[in-house]
Design an enzyme around this catalytic site. Structure first.
Site, PDB file in Angstrom:
ATOM      1  N   SER A 382     -28.008  17.917   8.804  1.00  0.00           N
ATOM      2  CA  SER A 382     -26.613  17.510   8.913  1.00  0.00           C
ATOM      3  C   SER A 382     -26.115  17.205   7.513  1.00  0.00           C
ATOM      4  CB  SER A 382     -26.480  16.274   9.804  1.00  0.00           C
ATOM      5  OG  SER A 382     -25.117  15.941  10.014  1.00  0.00           O
ATOM      6  N   GLU A 383     -24.992  17.789   7.126  1.00  0.00           N
ATOM      7  CA  GLU A 383     -24.586  17.750   5.723  1.00  0.00           C
ATOM      8  C   GLU A 383     -24.248  16.352   5.206  1.00  0.00           C
ATOM      9  OE1 GLU A 383     -21.018  19.782   7.901  1.00  0.00           O
ATOM     10  OE2 GLU A 383     -23.185  19.668   8.097  1.00  0.00           O
ATOM     11  N   ASN A 384     -24.096  15.382   6.108  1.00  0.00           N
ATOM     12  CA  ASN A 384     -23.849  14.016   5.630  1.00  0.00           C
ATOM     13  C   ASN A 384     -25.140  13.284   5.261  1.00  0.00           C
ATOM     14  OD1 ASN A 384     -24.343  14.018   8.541  1.00  0.00           O
ATOM     15  ND2 ASN A 384     -23.954  11.825   8.450  1.00  0.00           N
ATOM     16  N   SER A 424     -28.073  16.553  -0.238  1.00  0.00           N
ATOM     17  CA  SER A 424     -27.799  17.336   0.962  1.00  0.00           C
ATOM     18  C   SER A 424     -27.202  18.687   0.610  1.00  0.00           C
ATOM     19  CB  SER A 424     -26.844  16.566   1.881  1.00  0.00           C
ATOM     20  OG  SER A 424     -26.563  17.311   3.041  1.00  0.00           O
TER      21      SER A 424
END
EC number: 2.8.3.5
Length: 557
Positions: A382-384, A424
């Protein structure tokens, strides 16, 4: 004075039609912004542009080495922030947001503190928290962000000229901030190539009637290894405000899970960094190996008095299996619409090979893990800031510091890792993710993707999507979408009419009717699979793009 946005990227001669200078004043009747608005006649029509510059106070808050970093209250810690300052505000959704400090800034009021430029991934949640509070109070004049979310007040102020919004891809914001903290003035990135970001076409500010008076700045572009890269400049701040789980009196910080996000990056990029701590401990109580951010980057410490919040609360019941299921209804059948979504997700799951690292966009892509066979493991990124995302939590497992890119509460699987936004997006741009599955508004025969904006309507921003498609040679980009839009128009088109998220990036298109494979180099489309009960002529009738049919046309499961 900084350079004006380019009037046109065409070679037609330009004629200055009108020029107007204006001085804006705050509610305290003091000058806050100098604006220049011009209208330029080109061979392609008249275009309005503007340049604006804030007046900042002559002095910034001071930091004296050796003084105690502890402040009695958040109000004391923000008392000397000046109007016109650039504020770097940590958090993602409402996770990791410095609510205590934001409320203290709001208490200063627009008469005392105004004309702020705020840098954050998003603007919090209307009526609940985050920077939305300062937007409502009128203290922010400009936002630099990747995603507007569902903040109606921000949307209205943006469309009526009361606030400027510079949209910037999420990974680019993170890297610009990281660069500022590292003393790097600029860098080149593949993100945003051949899009409105490169061309400077995204509206930044409107007038009261909704006309665009300021656009983004076109990016300098260079070719490396045959690919276009955009030059992005560092994004420093005057003040950084962040939230940490534990801070010692020397300023060493420990963050929990996805609350890391932008916080360490922003502290390093600001002249003065203020942290609100859920727990303040004595020097030496934090093991050096556990420090996420060294005290050298922190100047002021206050106690956090506001609780953490979850923007989108999602839970599962005890009856759910507790594996990587993200949608409880996926296998249960239901409406025709759900059956179509299930068909797409079932086929998308075949793109997720055992052991793959994958990123799944919101919506249909998140259903794909539901259809993986038993024992088949993939690592969901998840990019966060998560690698190893699990299902929604049970009600008693909800942790406000563990959310996904949709700002929903989630869990972590055994072996998971969390990290800041710069790391990330290094995974993403660097091609370390095997497959990324996204939704689409349009996808072209050449693999162009449009999924963040419809001109003439409000758009929420690109978030991390432009970064996710920035390395298609190393990360396979799959589109999972219904074949036609709500108005019946085809989403699979010969060429995209909507602004691009990425050019020639998509390799596979999965819809409820069929599967296409894209030759990104040749710009051609081949029909390789077809849904049960669907024939080629139906696909042709609902597809705007020209395509060929594979000799071994298969049936989708």
């Amino acid at each position: 004075m900084a350079s004006l946005p380019l009037a046109s990227r065409h070679t037609a001669p330009a004629l200055l039609v009108a020029r107007q200078w204006a001085i804006s004043t705050s509610t305290a009747t003091r000058p806050s912004r100098l604006s220049l608005r011009i209208r330029i006649q080109t061979g392609h029509g008249v275009r309005s542009l503007s340049y604006s510059k804030h007046w900042r106070s002559q002095s910034l808050p001071t930091v004296t080495r050796g003084d105690s970093k502890l402040y009695a209250s958040a109000d004391d810690a923000v008392a000397d922030i000046r109007s016109g300052s650039v504020i770097l505000s940590s958090g993602f959704g409402l996770c990791g947001v410095p609510e205590t400090l934001i409320e203290a800034i709001r208490r200063r009021g627009p008469e005392s503190l105004h004309s702020l430029t705020a840098v954050s991934n998003n603007a919090g949640a209307e009526g609940r928290g985050g920077l939305a509070l300062l937007i409502e109070s009128g203290q922010i004049d400009r936002m630099i962000m990747s995603h507007l979310g569902s903040n109606k007040i921000l949307e209205k102020k943006y469309l009526t000229g009361k606030i400027a919004v510079e949209l910037c891809p999420q990974g680019t914001i993170a890297e610009r901030i990281r660069a500022a903290g590292s003393g790097i003035p600029a860098f080149f990135t593949p993100t945003g190539g051949r899009t409105f970001i490169q061309q400077g076409e995204i509206p930044v500010r409107h007038d009261a009637d909704g006309n665009v008076v300021e656009y983004g700045k076109p990016r300098e572009t260079r070719i490396f290894n045959g690919r276009p890269f955009l030059m992005e400049t560092a994004l420093p701040g005057d003040i950084a405000i962040l939230r940490a789980w534990k801070v010692d009196k020397a300023g060493n910080c420990v963050f929990r899970y996805t609350a890391k996000g932008f916080a360490p990056l922003m502290a390093k990029a600001a002249k003065v960094a203020i942290v609100e701590a859920e727990n303040i401990v004595e020097v030496g109580e934090i093991d050096p190996n556990d420090v996420d951010l060294a005290g050298i980057f922190i100047d002021r410490i206050v106690s956090a008095t506001k609780p953490s919040q979850v923007e989108v609360l999602k839970t599962r019941s005890q009856d759910d299996s507790g594996d990587e299921n993200q949608a409880k209804t996926a296998k249960s059948g239901g409406s025709d619409a759900q059956e179509r979504r299930n068909r797409i997700a079932r086929r998308a799951a075949k793109e997720l090979k055992h052991g793959f690292y994958v990123n799944l966009g919101v919506g249909i892509p998140t259903l794909a893990p539901e259809f993986l066979p038993p024992g088949h493991q993939v690592w969901i990124q998840s990019e966060n800031g998560i690698l190893g995302m699990g299902p929604y939590p049970l009600p008693d497992e909800v942790d406000p510091d563990i959310v996904n890119a949709g700002k929903e509460s989630v869990t972590l699987v055994p072996g998971a890792a969390t990290f800041d936004s710069s790391e990330s997006f290094s995974m993403i741009r660097g091609g370390h993710v095997d497959v990324s599955i996204l939704g689409a508004l349009q996808v072209s025969a050449a693999g162009d993707l449009a999924n963040y904006m419809i001109p003439g309507k409000m758009f929420k921003g690109m978030g991390g999507a432009m970064d996710l498609v920035s390395n298609p040679d190393n990360t396979k980009i799959v589109v999972a979408t219904e074949h036609v839009a709500k108005d019946g128009s085809s989403k699979v088109v010969q060429s995209c009419s909507l602004p691009l998220t990425g050019a020639r990036v998509v390799s596979t298109i999965i819809t409820d009717l069929c599967v296409f494979e894209v030759d990104r180099k040749k710009g051609t489309l081949t029909l390789t699979e077809i849904a049960p009960g669907v024939d080629v002529e139906e696909v042709r009738g609902k597809t705007d793009a020209v395509f060929s049919v594979a000799d071994d046309l298969k049936t989708m499961e």
